[in-house]
Design a protein around this motif. Sequence first.
Motif, short mmCIF file in Angstrom:
data_model
loop_
_atom_site.label_atom_id
_atom_site.label_comp_id
_atom_site.label_asym_id
_atom_site.label_seq_id
_atom_site.Cartn_x
_atom_site.Cartn_y
_atom_site.Cartn_z
N PHE A 287 0.84 -1.18 0.00
CA PHE A 287 0.00 0.00 0.00
C PHE A 287 0.88 1.25 0.00
CE2 PHE A 287 -3.24 2.93 1.00
CZ PHE A 287 -2.83 3.70 2.09
N LEU A 288 0.53 2.19 -0.85
CA LEU A 288 1.29 3.44 -0.91
C LEU A 288 0.55 4.58 -0.22
CD1 LEU A 288 2.61 3.38 -4.59
CD2 LEU A 288 3.83 2.74 -2.50
N ILE A 289 -0.68 4.87 -0.69
CA ILE A 289 -1.37 6.04 -0.16
C ILE A 289 -2.86 5.94 -0.48
CG2 ILE A 289 -1.08 7.47 -2.23
CD1 ILE A 289 -0.29 9.78 -0.26
N GLN A 290 -3.68 6.59 0.36
CA GLN A 290 -5.12 6.61 0.17
C GLN A 290 -5.61 8.05 0.19
OE1 GLN A 290 -7.45 5.29 3.50
NE2 GLN A 290 -9.39 5.41 2.41
N TYR A 291 -6.55 8.35 -0.70
CA TYR A 291 -7.26 9.62 -0.69
C TYR A 291 -8.75 9.36 -0.55
CZ TYR A 291 -3.28 12.53 -1.74
OH TYR A 291 -2.08 13.21 -1.66
N TYR A 292 -9.40 10.23 0.18
CA TYR A 292 -10.85 10.15 0.32
C TYR A 292 -11.42 11.53 0.05
CZ TYR A 292 -15.51 9.65 2.28
OH TYR A 292 -16.87 9.65 2.44
N ASN A 293 -12.21 11.62 -0.97
CA ASN A 293 -12.90 12.87 -1.33
C ASN A 293 -11.94 14.06 -1.39
OD1 ASN A 293 -15.27 14.09 -2.13
ND2 ASN A 293 -15.92 14.59 -0.05
N GLY A 294 -10.79 13.81 -1.96
CA GLY A 294 -9.83 14.89 -2.19
C GLY A 294 -8.79 15.08 -1.11
N GLU A 295 -8.97 14.41 0.02
CA GLU A 295 -8.03 14.60 1.13
C GLU A 295 -7.20 13.33 1.34
OE1 GLU A 295 -9.25 18.40 1.81
OE2 GLU A 295 -7.75 17.40 3.07
N GLU A 296 -5.94 13.51 1.68
CA GLU A 296 -5.12 12.36 2.01
C GLU A 296 -5.65 11.71 3.28
OE1 GLU A 296 -0.72 12.77 1.90
OE2 GLU A 296 -0.79 11.78 3.86
N ARG A 297 -5.85 10.39 3.23
CA ARG A 297 -6.48 9.69 4.34
C ARG A 297 -5.49 8.80 5.10
NH1 ARG A 297 -11.80 10.04 6.55
NH2 ARG A 297 -12.00 8.22 7.89
N ALA A 298 -4.62 8.14 4.35
CA ALA A 298 -3.66 7.25 4.99
C ALA A 298 -2.44 7.13 4.09
CB ALA A 298 -4.27 5.86 5.22
N LYS A 299 -1.31 6.89 4.74
CA LYS A 299 -0.06 6.80 4.02
C LYS A 299 0.64 5.51 4.39
CE LYS A 299 2.90 10.62 2.61
NZ LYS A 299 3.37 11.95 2.96
N GLY A 300 1.17 4.83 3.39
CA GLY A 300 1.93 3.62 3.64
C GLY A 300 3.40 3.87 3.37
N ASN A 301 4.07 2.88 2.78
CA ASN A 301 5.50 3.00 2.52
C ASN A 301 5.77 3.74 1.22
OD1 ASN A 301 6.09 1.51 4.83
ND2 ASN A 301 5.88 -0.42 3.75
N ILE A 302 5.33 4.96 1.15
CA ILE A 302 5.51 5.73 -0.07
C ILE A 302 6.77 6.57 0.04
CG2 ILE A 302 4.01 7.59 0.78
CD1 ILE A 302 3.10 7.93 -2.22
N LEU A 303 7.60 6.48 -1.00
CA LEU A 303 8.86 7.21 -1.00
C LEU A 303 8.60 8.70 -1.13
CD1 LEU A 303 10.80 4.90 -3.50
CD2 LEU A 303 11.02 4.94 -1.00
N GLU A 304 9.55 9.49 -0.66
CA GLU A 304 9.41 10.95 -0.76
C GLU A 304 9.43 11.41 -2.21
OE1 GLU A 304 11.32 12.40 3.51
OE2 GLU A 304 11.96 13.31 1.62
N ARG A 305 10.02 10.63 -3.08
CA ARG A 305 10.05 10.96 -4.52
C ARG A 305 8.69 10.75 -5.18
NH1 ARG A 305 12.36 7.40 -7.25
NH2 ARG A 305 12.85 5.76 -5.76
N PHE A 306 7.78 10.11 -4.46
CA PHE A 306 6.46 9.83 -5.00
C PHE A 306 5.44 10.76 -4.33
CE2 PHE A 306 7.34 5.00 -5.83
CZ PHE A 306 8.43 5.35 -6.61
N SER A 307 4.47 11.18 -5.08
CA SER A 307 3.39 11.99 -4.50
C SER A 307 2.10 11.67 -5.24
CB SER A 307 3.70 13.48 -4.59
OG SER A 307 3.75 13.88 -5.95
N ALA A 308 1.01 12.00 -4.62
CA ALA A 308 -0.28 11.73 -5.25
C ALA A 308 -1.24 12.84 -4.90
CB ALA A 308 -0.83 10.38 -4.78
N GLN A 309 -2.32 12.90 -5.66
CA GLN A 309 -3.40 13.81 -5.33
C GLN A 309 -4.70 13.29 -5.92
OE1 GLN A 309 -1.45 17.03 -8.33
NE2 GLN A 309 -3.22 17.77 -7.23
N GLN A 310 -5.80 13.76 -5.35
CA GLN A 310 -7.12 13.42 -5.87
C GLN A 310 -7.82 14.73 -6.20
OE1 GLN A 310 -9.92 11.50 -3.18
NE2 GLN A 310 -10.89 10.42 -4.87
#
Lengths: 115, 117
Positions: free
Chosen positions: B45-68
């Motif tokens: 698992f890397l990351i979760q977004y819910y309705n536009g907001e970051e909800r939970a973060k897993g082992n995601i590298l700093e070089r990686f980012s996400a958005q909804q």
Amino acid sequence: AQKITQTQPGMFVQEKEAVTLDCTYDTSDQSYGLFWYKQPSSGEMIFLIYQGSYDEQNATEGRYSLNFQKARKSANLVISASQLGDSAMYFCAMRVGNAGNMLTFGGGTRLMVKP
Amino acid sequence: DSGVTQTPKHLITATGQRVTLRCSPRSGDLSVYWYQQSLDQGLQFLIQYYNGEERAKGNILERFSAQQFPDLHSELNLSSLELGDSALYFCASSVDPGQGSGNTEAFFGQGTRLTVV
């Protein structure tokens, strides 16, 4: 932390026979869900079956059933009447109640169905 | 067909580059999750977004980012790519934010296979 263990890296089963894929889990939470997914060679993840920690009956979905033994912390997948199309990777996964909806996956079992 | 759409299906790029993976969730689903499947790390698992907001973060590298985005589609941005970032990246969606252990299984897209050369 949650952990899922699948001890069978690979398994063979004869077509039309039943097969059991093992899954054990570890969590200190009382509220959790257990899932099985199938990943064919094409790569997509296909949801198969779900079992909640408070469900008293074992889940069934067509040829798939989940043998849930809470005290042993096991959630084995049983596939009845195997078909050639069942050849795939199978992943057991867990979601813990208050830790978001993310899934923790096991390492997977490769099932090969022999004609 | 799960209803979750990921583009592109395949991506080949060089080390040091930046790529963007796109995900459209199932109609009505507000949660989007990103997972990475690699040979050495398995499915993570890397990351979760819910309705536009970051909800939970897993082992995601700093070089990686996400958005909804407001239309609920999500993008995963991978930068300064390394050979080890080669993997199958899955997006999944579900209707709820993840409270409780109900059977709101996450529906997975077909994945984007990233190859870094």
